[in-house]
Scaffold this motif. Structure first.
Motif, PDB file in Angstrom:
ATOM      1  N   ALA A 260     -11.705  -8.824  -0.748  1.00 58.77           N
ATOM      2  CA  ALA A 260     -12.419  -8.539  -0.379  1.00 58.77           C
ATOM      3  C   ALA A 260     -11.237  -7.215   0.478  1.00 58.77           C
ATOM      4  O   ALA A 260     -11.024  -6.066   0.275  1.00 58.77           O
ATOM      5  CB  ALA A 260     -13.411  -8.769   0.654  1.00 58.77           C
ATOM      6  N   GLU A 261     -10.020  -7.804   1.000  1.00 61.49           N
ATOM      7  CA  GLU A 261      -9.324  -7.010   1.520  1.00 61.49           C
ATOM      8  C   GLU A 261      -8.297  -6.649   1.070  1.00 61.49           C
ATOM      9  O   GLU A 261      -7.976  -5.308   1.415  1.00 61.49           O
ATOM     10  CB  GLU A 261      -8.437  -8.665   2.927  1.00 61.49           C
ATOM     11  CG  GLU A 261      -7.503  -7.426   4.011  1.00 61.49           C
ATOM     12  CD  GLU A 261      -7.788  -7.188   4.605  1.00 61.49           C
ATOM     13  OE1 GLU A 261      -7.015  -6.075   5.300  1.00 61.49           O
ATOM     14  OE2 GLU A 261      -9.223  -7.006   4.782  1.00 61.49           O
ATOM     15  N   ALA A 262      -7.985  -7.020  -0.153  1.00 60.66           N
ATOM     16  CA  ALA A 262      -6.308  -6.918  -1.242  1.00 60.66           C
ATOM     17  C   ALA A 262      -7.607  -5.414  -1.640  1.00 60.66           C
ATOM     18  O   ALA A 262      -6.916  -4.659  -2.064  1.00 60.66           O
ATOM     19  CB  ALA A 262      -6.908  -7.669  -1.785  1.00 60.66           C
ATOM     20  N   ILE A 263      -9.089  -5.465  -2.002  1.00 59.48           N
ATOM     21  CA  ILE A 263      -9.657  -3.989  -2.579  1.00 59.48           C
ATOM     22  C   ILE A 263      -9.498  -2.626  -1.455  1.00 59.48           C
ATOM     23  O   ILE A 263      -9.043  -1.859  -1.294  1.00 59.48           O
ATOM     24  CB  ILE A 263     -10.678  -4.165  -2.658  1.00 59.48           C
ATOM     25  CG1 ILE A 263     -11.236  -5.109  -3.842  1.00 59.48           C
ATOM     26  CG2 ILE A 263     -12.427  -3.033  -2.987  1.00 59.48           C
ATOM     27  CD1 ILE A 263     -10.881  -4.293  -5.099  1.00 59.48           C
ATOM     28  N   THR A 264      -9.681  -3.050   0.000  1.00 55.00           N
ATOM     29  CA  THR A 264      -9.697  -2.256   0.393  1.00 55.00           C
ATOM     30  C   THR A 264      -8.662  -2.062   1.110  1.00 55.00           C
ATOM     31  O   THR A 264      -7.893  -0.604   1.418  1.00 55.00           O
ATOM     32  CB  THR A 264      -9.513  -2.945   2.631  1.00 55.00           C
ATOM     33  OG1 THR A 264     -10.900  -3.096   2.207  1.00 55.00           O
ATOM     34  CG2 THR A 264     -10.150  -2.277   3.877  1.00 55.00           C
TER      35      THR A 264
END
Length: 311
Positions: A260-264
């Motif tokens: 989720a953080e990587a996507i952000t």
């Protein structure tokens, strides 16, 4: 509005990434400030809610239920919100709406991390808004008077953000209204901490503690053994308890937070790949790329290109 689909490991569901910038851009109503947005949910637009789809946003959220029932899952814990309940969300949250009653009435305030810092709702050197919204408690219940005041503040902020000639001291009025709202929530949170007894269920307490540790440390620490050591329990016990309480293994939870953080970060185009690898504490780009592709199905570069093309 841009909605980015991400497939997660061992999961039939997917995560949609929604940016505040895209939500504001998709709204036909223009705003004075691009750092926050006020929205409502009621019987007229409840069909637009993405039920049973995990969502990750890049902003803080204050959601107040004034009528009806809203059932959601926040970072693997389920909540049922009714009249007088508030949901406090942050960019670290993965939220999934499970059920919305037909008589629902909700007021929601979204604010970017940068704008909250710019407004500078500070108390003793601490940004109070960011502190409140990144606290451990995601659900808060308030009495009717507090609810009415919070709704009034949020609606006033919406009016201040509408098109038209700016009033004198316009920014100062926005700043003051934000402070009033934040102090109100902060006072309610403090009262809850004082009145609420300890969690009785040992297993739920362990799962709760692990999830909060994971949210705080997933960038630096991806070792389940380390989390277990910090909680003074064995990895086997941690894995069993977390699986029983959440339905997911500790590793799946950490991986979902990382993805989720990587996507952000990949949706922020001026963030270089090297910066993302450093931010998520991977030893090198190939290691991160292998992890990302295994969970998402695309390399980070291919994923970013697909987002550029979609926009």
């Amino acid at each position: 509005m841009i909605r980015t689909l991400v497939k997660l490991e061992n999961a039939m569901k997917s995560v949609f990434f929604l940016s505040l910038e895209d939500m504001i851009a998709s709204d036909i109503r223009k705003q004075k400030f691009n750092g926050f947005k006020v929205s409502t949910l009621n019987h007229e637009n409840s069909d637009d809610v993405f039920c049973n789809i995990p969502i990750r946003m890049d902003c803080f959220a204050i959601t107040i239920v004034t009528q009806g029932i809203l059932r959601l899952r926040n970072n693997f814990s389920e909540y049922i919100l009714q009249q007088g309940d508030i949901y406090l969300g942050s960019p670290s949250n993965v939220v999934e709406f499970l059920e919305v009653s037909s008589d629902i009435d909700v007021v929601c305030f979204l604010i970017s991390v940068d704008f909250s810092k710019k407004i500078g709702v500070n108390l003793h050197g601490v940004n109070l808004l960011e502190s409140v919204l990144t606290g451990k408690m995601s659900q808060l219940s308030v009495d009717r008077d507090v609810q009415d005041r919070l709704v009034m503040y949020i609606k006033h902020l919406g009016q201040l953000n509408s098109p038209g000639e700016a009033k004198e001291f316009h920014s100062e009025i926005v700043n003051t209204t934000l402070k009033l709202m934040t102090y109100e929530i902060g006072a309610a949170l403090k009262l809850r901490v004082q009145n609420e007894g300890p969690i009785q269920d040992r297993q739920h307490q362990v799962a709760f503690d692990f999830i909060n540790l994971a949210i705080e440390r997933f960038k630096e620490n991806k070792s389940i053994e380390s989390y277990a050591a910090d909680l003074f329990i064995s990895r086997k016990y941690l894995s069993r308890v977390v699986k029983e309480v959440t339905g997911m293994t500790p590793a799946q939870i950490v991986n979902q937070l990382v993805i989720a953080e990587a996507i952000t970060l990949l949706n922020i185009f001026n963030y270089t790949m090297t910066a993302i690898v450093d931010e998520l504490n991977y030893v090198d780009m190939p290691t991160f790329s292998k992890f990302f592709k295994r969970h998402v199905g695309l390399s980070p570069l291919a994923y970013r290109q697909s987002v550029r093309t979609a926009k």
